[in-house]
Write a protein that holds these residues in place. Structure first.
Motif, PDB file in Angstrom:
ATOM      1  N   ARG A 210       0.827  -1.215   0.000  1.00 43.33           N
ATOM      2  CA  ARG A 210       0.000   0.000   0.000  1.00 43.33           C
ATOM      3  C   ARG A 210       0.857   1.257   0.000  1.00 43.33           C
ATOM      4  O   ARG A 210       0.530   2.237  -0.671  1.00 43.33           O
ATOM      5  CB  ARG A 210      -0.929  -0.019   1.204  1.00 43.33           C
ATOM      6  CG  ARG A 210      -1.985  -1.089   1.097  1.00 43.33           C
ATOM      7  CD  ARG A 210      -2.910  -1.079   2.284  1.00 43.33           C
ATOM      8  NE  ARG A 210      -3.981  -2.026   2.062  1.00 43.33           N
ATOM      9  CZ  ARG A 210      -4.404  -2.878   2.959  1.00 43.33           C
ATOM     10  NH1 ARG A 210      -3.864  -2.895   4.150  1.00 43.33           N
ATOM     11  NH2 ARG A 210      -5.377  -3.704   2.676  1.00 43.33           N
ATOM     12  N   VAL A 211       1.955   1.231   0.739  1.00 47.70           N
ATOM     13  CA  VAL A 211       2.847   2.389   0.785  1.00 47.70           C
ATOM     14  C   VAL A 211       3.487   2.620  -0.583  1.00 47.70           C
ATOM     15  O   VAL A 211       3.573   3.761  -1.058  1.00 47.70           O
ATOM     16  CB  VAL A 211       3.923   2.210   1.879  1.00 47.70           C
ATOM     17  CG1 VAL A 211       4.970   3.302   1.800  1.00 47.70           C
ATOM     18  CG2 VAL A 211       3.283   2.192   3.255  1.00 47.70           C
ATOM     19  N   VAL A 212       3.917   1.561  -1.236  1.00 51.01           N
ATOM     20  CA  VAL A 212       4.506   1.690  -2.568  1.00 51.01           C
ATOM     21  C   VAL A 212       3.463   2.203  -3.558  1.00 51.01           C
ATOM     22  O   VAL A 212       3.765   3.048  -4.418  1.00 51.01           O
ATOM     23  CB  VAL A 212       5.097   0.330  -3.029  1.00 51.01           C
ATOM     24  CG1 VAL A 212       5.478   0.375  -4.490  1.00 51.01           C
ATOM     25  CG2 VAL A 212       6.286  -0.031  -2.177  1.00 51.01           C
TER      26      VAL A 212
ATOM     27  N   ALA B 221       4.737  13.863  -1.438  1.00 59.35           N
ATOM     28  CA  ALA B 221       4.787  12.417  -1.685  1.00 59.35           C
ATOM     29  C   ALA B 221       6.036  11.809  -1.052  1.00 59.35           C
ATOM     30  O   ALA B 221       5.979  10.734  -0.445  1.00 59.35           O
ATOM     31  CB  ALA B 221       4.759  12.132  -3.184  1.00 59.35           C
ATOM     32  N   PHE B 222       7.164  12.504  -1.163  1.00 66.79           N
ATOM     33  CA  PHE B 222       8.400  11.997  -0.563  1.00 66.79           C
ATOM     34  C   PHE B 222       8.298  11.956   0.961  1.00 66.79           C
ATOM     35  O   PHE B 222       8.644  10.942   1.581  1.00 66.79           O
ATOM     36  CB  PHE B 222       9.578  12.877  -0.986  1.00 66.79           C
ATOM     37  CG  PHE B 222      10.861  12.512  -0.296  1.00 66.79           C
ATOM     38  CD1 PHE B 222      11.542  11.365  -0.650  1.00 66.79           C
ATOM     39  CD2 PHE B 222      11.368  13.306   0.720  1.00 66.79           C
ATOM     40  CE1 PHE B 222      12.716  11.010  -0.007  1.00 66.79           C
ATOM     41  CE2 PHE B 222      12.540  12.967   1.364  1.00 66.79           C
ATOM     42  CZ  PHE B 222      13.223  11.816   0.999  1.00 66.79           C
ATOM     43  N   ILE B 223       7.801  13.023   1.568  1.00 63.56           N
ATOM     44  CA  ILE B 223       7.688  13.060   3.029  1.00 63.56           C
ATOM     45  C   ILE B 223       6.699  11.996   3.516  1.00 63.56           C
ATOM     46  O   ILE B 223       6.935  11.323   4.528  1.00 63.56           O
ATOM     47  CB  ILE B 223       7.274  14.464   3.497  1.00 63.56           C
ATOM     48  CG1 ILE B 223       8.422  15.438   3.274  1.00 63.56           C
ATOM     49  CG2 ILE B 223       6.867  14.461   4.965  1.00 63.56           C
ATOM     50  CD1 ILE B 223       8.067  16.879   3.522  1.00 63.56           C
ATOM     51  N   GLY B 224       5.605  11.814   2.792  1.00 64.97           N
ATOM     52  CA  GLY B 224       4.634  10.788   3.170  1.00 64.97           C
ATOM     53  C   GLY B 224       5.217   9.391   3.090  1.00 64.97           C
ATOM     54  O   GLY B 224       4.996   8.558   3.967  1.00 64.97           O
ATOM     55  N   THR B 225       5.987   9.129   2.055  1.00 68.48           N
ATOM     56  CA  THR B 225       6.615   7.812   1.904  1.00 68.48           C
ATOM     57  C   THR B 225       7.622   7.557   3.018  1.00 68.48           C
ATOM     58  O   THR B 225       7.668   6.467   3.596  1.00 68.48           O
ATOM     59  CB  THR B 225       7.305   7.701   0.542  1.00 68.48           C
ATOM     60  OG1 THR B 225       6.336   7.924  -0.472  1.00 68.48           O
ATOM     61  CG2 THR B 225       7.926   6.340   0.347  1.00 68.48           C
ATOM     62  N   VAL B 226       8.417   8.561   3.344  1.00 65.99           N
ATOM     63  CA  VAL B 226       9.397   8.407   4.421  1.00 65.99           C
ATOM     64  C   VAL B 226       8.686   8.181   5.753  1.00 65.99           C
ATOM     65  O   VAL B 226       9.089   7.318   6.548  1.00 65.99           O
ATOM     66  CB  VAL B 226      10.335   9.628   4.476  1.00 65.99           C
ATOM     67  CG1 VAL B 226      11.180   9.613   5.733  1.00 65.99           C
ATOM     68  CG2 VAL B 226      11.218   9.674   3.250  1.00 65.99           C
ATOM     69  N   ALA B 227       7.621   8.930   6.015  1.00 66.41           N
ATOM     70  CA  ALA B 227       6.895   8.780   7.279  1.00 66.41           C
ATOM     71  C   ALA B 227       6.253   7.398   7.388  1.00 66.41           C
ATOM     72  O   ALA B 227       6.342   6.745   8.437  1.00 66.41           O
ATOM     73  CB  ALA B 227       5.845   9.871   7.411  1.00 66.41           C
TER      74      ALA B 227
END
Length: 96
Positions: free
Chosen positions: A33-35, A71-77
């Motif tokens: 889901r994260v990907v 999108a980058f910050i959300g993926t890292v979090a």
């Protein structure tokens, strides 16, 4: 001819986003889901960029940058949450 290629590309990215939304909802595991969420962010950047090209304007460049950063910050979090169970760690004194 070039405009037609842009519109077909926007349509293909939109179909791809529909498939990714399905993967976010029905994904077998949380990392899937994260990907999928990260891929939705990338596709959204592409659709906005193609829309900017189709409209022949550069006004959407700030929006593209903002979507990419979010999108980058959300993926890292999400990744940090999946790895450790918390997003922000605190020490014994309660400091972050």
């Amino acid at each position: 001819m070039f405009e037609m290629v842009i519109y077909v590309s926007i349509f293909c990215f939109s179909l791809s986003m529909l498939g990714l939304i399905y993967r976010v909802i029905k994904g077998p595991t949380m990392p899937d889901r994260v990907v999928a969420l990260d891929a939705i962010g990338i596709n959204l950047v592409a659709v906005v960029a193609l829309g900017s090209i189709a409209l022949r304007t550069s006004e959407f460049l700030d929006i593209i940058l903002l979507i990419g950063i979010l999108a980058f910050i959300g993926t890292v979090a999400f990744s940090k949450y999946l790895e450790k169970g918390v997003i922000m760690e605190s020490d014994r004194d309660g400091n972050y």
